[in-house]
Structure formats: structure tokens, C-alpha cells
Design an enzyme around this catalytic site. Structure first.
Site: not given
Length: 361
Positions: A218, A231, A235, A261
Site C-alpha cells: 500500500d 492525476h 500515474d 494505490d
């Protein structure tokens, strides 16, 4: 076979219908048609060519030879030098005097072809696939019916090639769709579905002396990075993490993106060494996700992900249950990290984010 026997048109058409009915591939159709073409024309060699237009080469794909003249399968020649090209350019698809008609055709002379008959094989859109041909080393007249049969057979072969190309395209499209359904669009890693399917496969074929190791990863503090830089930057970070995971995998390991994630890694090890291997895997994953990341809009010094690793029991049977256990182990690791930070907090937080300085030219 020393001679060819002509058969009645009704018998020939009956044989043709039978050939078409039982043909599911180009070869299954072409070979009986070559035999029927011999019968219809009385020419002892019949063959199907395929044109590789980008390479400029014409090759004999299938052939049937019954007397002295032999046209070997696999024989190829530059397209410009072939009888097929000469016939196509001249619009003359039959001659019983090849030597006089196309005296510059060396390959015809070397093979001893005297009588030659051909028809172009084309697709529905007019694309030239090759040619259907019949030949003899003797001068032999042909009837209009024989020439019509040749044209019909060439049309049937063209339709079969069209069908096979369409089927191949559909299969490719289906494979691409299947791959897309199992691949994460951002990182190009396998997705959660692919991971679970692979886990189920490995569990079903497990060996008692081998253990499956499952790691859940995580990316802590990913959302603030995503929110602050957008974003696209998020990415880019995910893609870089994915590349780092790929580089640290051993043969037989698998990495997947299973959430926004979240990532997972599968590994296998001898059961006697599995606990030690799980600890080593956890350290490698923590190291792979920690460090400096250069994005288009920022330099990020990232303190790494929370990682939970478990070793599957010998009688484990559910992929989802194992992934849930790995997730629980990751949550435990996350809480331990937070408790450690409360005791010795970092002045600027766990993710140190710096803007990338502009380049001054």
C-alpha cells in the site's frame, strides 16, 4: 499415374461440392481442388502460389505433380520474373507455347514448362494473394470449360483466404480484449482479476514442498501527492513503482496492481525456506518503493510503502482469503509505522515533496 482421365462435368461438380463441404482450412480446400484442376485441364502439374508483396517474392504453397514435370512446393522466385506476373501484366492467362510467348522467363525454361494456365487469386477487396496455376511440359490445348473451372477454383480459394484472415483477425481481437481485461491500463501490470486467477491456478497445482508467498503493498500518502500535483503525476508515480517492482521480481514471481494505490506480489519458495524468503521479499519491496522519484512536475523523496507478507498454508484453497490475510498483515505493518513516527516524528512528514526546479537555458 501415367495419364489423366477427363470426367463428366456433373461428376466434377459433385467432387467439387464434396471438397468444399469438408474443407475447413486453406490446405484442406486447395489440395483436392488441385486434383480436380488436373482432371479438368489434363495438365499434369497444378499448384497454388502465394505472393509476399512487401518482399517481392512469389512462392509455391501447394502443388500436385503426376508426371515428368515437377513444380516443387516451397520453390520461390522474385515476383517480377515469374510466369504469374508475366500473365497478369499481359492479361494472357493461357498459352501452349511459353517459350515463344515469354522467352525471358528463366524459371519457366528451367522447369520445362511448355503449356501454362493461371488465374489470379484475389480477396474480396481485390487484394492479390497469388495465383492458381496448371502446367505441362507438352503443348496441350484447353477447352473454355477448363479455363472456367480454373477461374471458379481461384475464386473459391480467394474466399477461403478471406475467411481465414477474418478468423485470424477476430482471434487476435479476442486475445487483445482478453489481455485488456487482465491488464491494468496505467501500469501495464496484471490487474486484480489476473492476480486472483494466477493464485487459484497455483493453489490448484501446489506441491507439498513448495509454499506460495503473497505480499500486499500500500503506497502510504499517495492521495496527497495525487491531489497536489494532479492525476497525471500520480500515474507517473504508479508507473515508476511498477517498473521498480518488475526489476526486483525473480523468475516465476508476479506483480500486479490491485487497487488505486495498492499492489501485490506472488512468489514461491521451498516450504522450509518460506518464512525467511517472506522476510527478504518484504525488505526488497520496501526498498523498491522508497527513494527519489522524478516526475514531470516534482521531485518526490518518498519514504516507501507499507508491506504485508504472508506464507500460504499447505491446505490453503482460496485466493481471495490469502489476499485478505496479506492485506491484514499490511494493515499491521502500517499501524506499526505510524506508532514509530509518533515516537520520533519527521519534521516535514513522511513524504518529502519538492518542486522540480525549472531548467534555465
Amino acid at each position: 499415374m501415367n495419364h489423366l482421365t477427363r470426367i463428366a462435368p456433373s461428376s466434377l461438380l459433385g467432387a467439387l461440392v464434396a471438397s468444399i463441404a469438408h474443407a475447413h482450412t486453406l490446405e484442406a480446400l486447395a489440395r483436392p481442388l488441385l486434383e480436380l484442376l488436373q482432371t479438368a485441364t489434363g495438365l499434369e502439374s497444378t499448384y497454388l502460389t502465394r505472393l509476399d508483396e512487401p518482399a517481392g517474392v512469389l512462392a509455391i504453397q501447394y502443388a500436385r505433380n503426376t508426371r515428368r514435370l515437377t513444380i516443387p512446393e516451397g520453390l520461390s522466385a522474385p515476383w517480377e520474373t515469374t510466369l504469374s506476373k508475366h500473365a497478369l501484366d499481359a492479361g494472357r492467362f493461357y498459352t501452349d507455347d511459353v517459350g515463344s510467348c515469354w522467352e525471358d522467363c528463366k524459371i519457366a525454361r528451367s522447369l520445362g514448362i511448355v503449356t501454362y494456365l493461371s488465374a489470379p487469386v484475389r480477396g474480396k477487396g481485390g487484394e492479390l494473394f497469388g495465383s492458381l496455376c496448371a502446367a505441362s511440359d507438352e503443348r496441350k490445348p484447353l477447352t473454355e470449360a477448363a479455363i472456367n473451372y480454373l477461374a471458379l477454383f481461384a475464386q473459391l480459394i480467394g474466399q477461403q483466404i478471406d475467411r481465414e484472415r477474418l478468423l485470424a483477425a477476430l482471434q487476435q481481437a479476442n486475445s487483445s480484449l482478453a489481455m485488456t481485461a487482465l491488464t491494468d491500463a496505467v501500469t501495464q501490470l496484471p490487474n486484480r482479476r489476473a492476480l486472483l486467477e494466477e493464485m487459484e491456478r497455483r493453489l490448484a497445482s501446489h506441491q507439498d514442498d513448495r509454499a506460495l508467498i503473497v505480499a500486499h503493498i500500500d503506497l502510504d500518502d499517495f492521495r496527497p501527492i495525487n491531489d497536489r500535483f494532479g492525476h497525471e503525476a500520480g500515474d507517473q508515480l504508479l508507473q515508476t513503482i511498477a517498473k521498480r517492482l518488475r526489476r526486483m521480481l525473480r523468475n516465476g514471481d508476479m506483480a500486479a496492481r490491485i487497487g488505486n494505490d495498492e499492489f501485490a506480489v506472488l512468489a514461491a519458495e521451498q516450504r522450509i525456506k518460506a518464512a525467511e524468503a517472506a522476510i527478504a521479499l518484504s525488505r526488497r519491496l520496501e526498498g523498491a518503493t522508497r527513494g527519489r522519484f522524478k516526475l514531470d512536475t516534482a521531485l518526490i523523496d518518498y519514504e516507501g510503502a507499507s508491506v504485508g507478507v504472508i506464507v500460504a498454508e499447505a491446505d490453503s484453497s482460496s485466493a481471495q482469503a490469502l489476499l485478505n490475510k496479506a492485506n491484514a498483515a499490511m494493515d499491521t505493518a502500517k499501524r506499526a509505522r505510524k506508532n514509530k513516527e509518533k515516537i520520533a516524528p519527521m519534521p516535514t512528514g513522511r513524504a518529502i515533496i519538492r518542486y522540480k526546479w525549472p531548467v534555465i537555458e
